[in-house]
Design a protein around this motif. Sequence first.
Motif: not given
Length: 125
Positions: A44-45, A49, A79, A83, A95, A99
């Motif tokens: 999942s993302q 953000r 990734r 995405d 990213t 992450h």
Amino acid sequence: MSLDNVRLSQPAKDQLVKLKRITGIKNWNTLCRWALAISLQDPSQPLVRDINTDSNVEMTWKTFAGPYGDIYLALLRQRCLTDGQEPTEAHISHTLTIHIHRGIGHLAGRQGLKNIGDLISLAAP
């Protein structure tokens, strides 16, 4: 943002302090590598953000990635593509940041994490 430096938020730093105490791992970069791997394992993302990288924890990409920089870069590029993002330096850097932060949160939130052995068991159940 750029891949030259990896910066963390104050909440992530606080969680890393806890993780250092629990696991006995002394280096930020080692824990951040574990956090990245744990987060990338989740398909999942990340929900978060925008992250305010306001702590004094900062490391160069070389310090973060060590001799495995090409591998981490390939994982981050993949990734981005997974995405639906173009793997530009800005997207890769973003990213990486989201992450690492998600992974730190996952690690710090684990109730059963009491030592480095428990951390290893997460990677190889």
